[in-house]
Write an enzyme that holds these catalytic residues in place. Structure first.
Site, short mmCIF file in Angstrom:
data_model
loop_
_atom_site.label_atom_id
_atom_site.label_comp_id
_atom_site.label_asym_id
_atom_site.label_seq_id
_atom_site.Cartn_x
_atom_site.Cartn_y
_atom_site.Cartn_z
N ASP A 95 0.82 -1.20 0.00
CA ASP A 95 0.00 0.00 0.00
C ASP A 95 0.87 1.27 0.00
O ASP A 95 1.94 1.29 0.59
CB ASP A 95 -0.88 -0.03 1.25
CG ASP A 95 -1.99 1.00 1.24
OD1 ASP A 95 -2.80 0.97 0.30
OD2 ASP A 95 -2.04 1.82 2.17
N GLU A 120 1.49 -0.20 -4.89
CA GLU A 120 0.36 0.67 -5.20
C GLU A 120 0.88 2.03 -5.64
O GLU A 120 1.67 2.67 -4.96
CB GLU A 120 -0.55 0.88 -3.99
CG GLU A 120 -1.76 1.74 -4.33
CD GLU A 120 -2.42 2.41 -3.14
OE1 GLU A 120 -3.57 2.87 -3.29
OE2 GLU A 120 -1.79 2.48 -2.07
N ASP A 126 -10.75 1.38 -3.67
CA ASP A 126 -10.48 2.81 -3.54
C ASP A 126 -11.21 3.67 -4.58
O ASP A 126 -11.06 4.89 -4.58
CB ASP A 126 -8.98 3.08 -3.68
CG ASP A 126 -8.20 2.70 -2.42
OD1 ASP A 126 -8.74 2.91 -1.32
OD2 ASP A 126 -7.07 2.21 -2.54
#
Length: 573
Positions: A333, A362, A428
């Protein structure tokens, strides 16, 4: 000739190593400015001993909105290479281009070593080729709290009835690992062979991106025994498992941060975070935090990953789940906000444990700096996939879509481009079907286009039934299991598409890509050897006649050679 539009960098994606003795040479020129690019190359030592240099033509491939890319696969028998380019413009004028810039096309200049780019020796290990299995993987992203409740005994105290809305930021519905285990056969039937799980570690939230303990499964999700059963069950069905790690920040309830809150500058974890003043908290006058966080979220203090003790701790976490629970991949992340040295240390440790581990970062933007050099195999490919939504919403012209897509397809070495994680939506983003006005046919067309592009495709759970949802938290609705997903029209289409995509994985990883714009139809062509796959998408308001006459694999709105407005066709020749 527009010299400012010409560029090439040695030892970069412009000289991507494909295999031992093989690389892909690439040069950029201004669009519609050059008619021919010739590569002059050879082994410097053999050339100096009298062996003539070789000549080959680069082929024009992808074009962006401003540049033309020229490429050529090159075999290098000795693994040593010097090379330069001879360019011919539209009027027939020629110029040389090499390591020291441009030079006149004369015999004397071509005999000068200093004009040539140098690759002293090609080491395949330097290429850090990604694991081959990823090219054949179709991922399925699961937000564990919303996929399925398999064990009501571990539900939080305030669990809501499954699917009851509206979804709130602090809603709990009881999804867990047992729920995923119970539906492994359903996922296998759908054509999935890769599970990507959002964080499953101890955390007070439903999303788990504010981790407290990376070594333990959240008790509301189950136990390590449950997780091992999940991994074993996935592997038995030919599925790989990818976990999600949050190393940019910890949760405010983590023991490390709580120690800092309690003991201040004397805490043994004081230098684990980015703290600018003591005691930690907010300025009483301005309200500003005196420590760094993820975004502006006070409950997510940012880690100081340049601290060797922090790095060692993160390495211990990731290698534990790889060696002890046998996972296959990690997704990291907020990867673009963590220093590169940390990623090199973590990635090296993980590859030492499992050489074919898939490591994904990410990032929401083009991020070539995160690829290679001891770092990730791939990043989440939002810049490639998000324009697909704009295309089918008629927010981009066909020409602009092609130019923007080609630009993204040139950002990474080809082996890495083949394993980028391509997703239309994730936890997201708003759901793709909602972004596209709730129209199932647009979603089907967008999925088909995505499946034809280079990369490793990923479905967000619920896509197979057209699950809608706006921005977070509405995009995290419960997976609807009634009626059974397999009975829905969308499921049948998605399953057929995924089965076809997996059958064609090797072809799609190795085939050339080109585009045609025929009226209001966008045509994507993938070609290799004697096989051609064509995707035709009618973005117009009236029916159009298709040029292809291959065998139709999947289609919506096609009758013979006629393609209805909004229709699309996938054909094989």
């Amino acid at each position: 000739m527009q010299l400012a539009g010409i560029s090439h960098r040695a030892e970069s994606a412009d000289t991507a190593i494909l295999a031992d003795h093989q690389l892909l040479m690439r040069l950029r020129t201004a669009l519609d400015d050059v008619q021919q690019v010739e590569l002059i190359y050879g082994d410097m030592y053999l050339w100096q001993a009298g062996t003539p240099l070789q000549h080959a033509q680069l082929r024009p491939t992808l074009a962006t909105q401003a540049q033309q890319y020229w490429t050529l696969p090159v075999t290098v028998p000795t693994n040593r290479l010097i090379y330069a380019f001879k360019l011919t413009d539209l009027n027939g004028a020629t110029i040389g281009y090499g390591d020291d810039g441009f030079f006149e096309d004369t015999a004397t200049n071509w005999a000068t070593t200093g004009h040539y780019f140098h690759l002293p020796y090609l080491h395949v290990s330097d290429a850090e080729l990604p694991p081959a299995w990823v090219k054949s993987t179709v991922w399925y992203q699961i937000f564990p709290e919303r996929f399925a409740n398999g064990d009501a005994g571990n539900d939080p105290a305030d669990t809501q009835p499954w699917g009851q809305g509206p979804v709130k930021p602090d809603s709990f519905y009881g999804g867990d690992l047992r729920g995923i285990i119970d539906h492994l056969d359903d996922l296998a039937d759908l054509g999935i062979n890769g599970l990507y799980l959002c964080p499953i570690f101890t955390s007070p939230s439903n999303h788990k991106y504010d981790t407290l303990d990376h070594f333990e499964i959240d008790p509301h999700f189950g136990t390590k025994k449950d997780f091992q059963e999940l991994v074993d069950g996935a592997h038995a069905r030919g599925m790989r498992v990818m976990l999600d790690a949050v190393f940019n920040h910890f949760g405010a309830a983590s023991p490390q941060w709580q120690d800092v809150v309690k003991n201040g500058a004397k805490s043994r974890f004081a230098d684990w975070f980015h703290i600018h003043d003591w005691p930690v908290g907010r300025d009483q006058q301005t309200g500003a935090l005196n420590y760094e966080t993820f975004g502006t979220t006070a409950s997510m203090p940012k880690l100081n990953t340049q601290n060797p003790a922090v790095r060692d701790y993160l390495i211990e976490i990731t290698t534990y789940w790889l060696s002890q629970l046998d996972i296959d991949a990690w997704r990291f992340d907020v990867a673009d906000e963590v220093d590169h040295g940390t990623w090199r240390a973590i990635c090296a440790a993980l590859r030492a444990v499992k050489p074919d581990v898939y490591l994904l970062g990410e990032a929401w933007h083009s991020s070539p700096s995160l690829i290679g050099n001891g770092q990730f195999d791939a990043v989440m490919n939002y810049p490639l996939t998000q324009p697909i939504l704009a295309l089918f919403n008629h927010e981009l012209t066909l020409k602009d879509y092609v130019g923007k897509t080609n630009l993204q397809l040139t950002q990474y070495p080809r082996p890495n481009q083949q394993v980028m994680l391509n997703a239309l939506d994730t936890h997201d983003t708003a759901r793709a079907i909602t972004v596209m006005g709730g129209q199932p046919q647009r979603l089907q067309a967008a999925l088909t286009l995505m499946m034809l592009l280079p990369g490793s495709p990923c479905l967000y759970y619920g896509t197979e039934v057209g699950l809608p949802g706006g921005p977070d938290p509405d995009n995290r609705r419960c997976m609807p299991w009634q009626p059974a997903p397999a009975t829905t029209k969308m499921y049948g289409f998605v399953r057929a598409l995924l089965v076809w995509r997996r059958q064609q994985a090797e072809f799609l990883a190795t085939s050339a890509l080109s585009w045609q714009i025929e009226g209001n139809c966008l045509v994507l062509i993938r070609q290799h050897a004697d096989q051609t796959v064509t995707g035709t998408f009618n973005l117009g308001k009236s029916a159009q006649t298709m040029a292809n006459d291959g065998m139709t694999v999947l289609a919506v709105g096609q009758q013979g050679q006629q393609l209805a407005a909004g229709g699309f066709s996938l054909q094989v020749q």
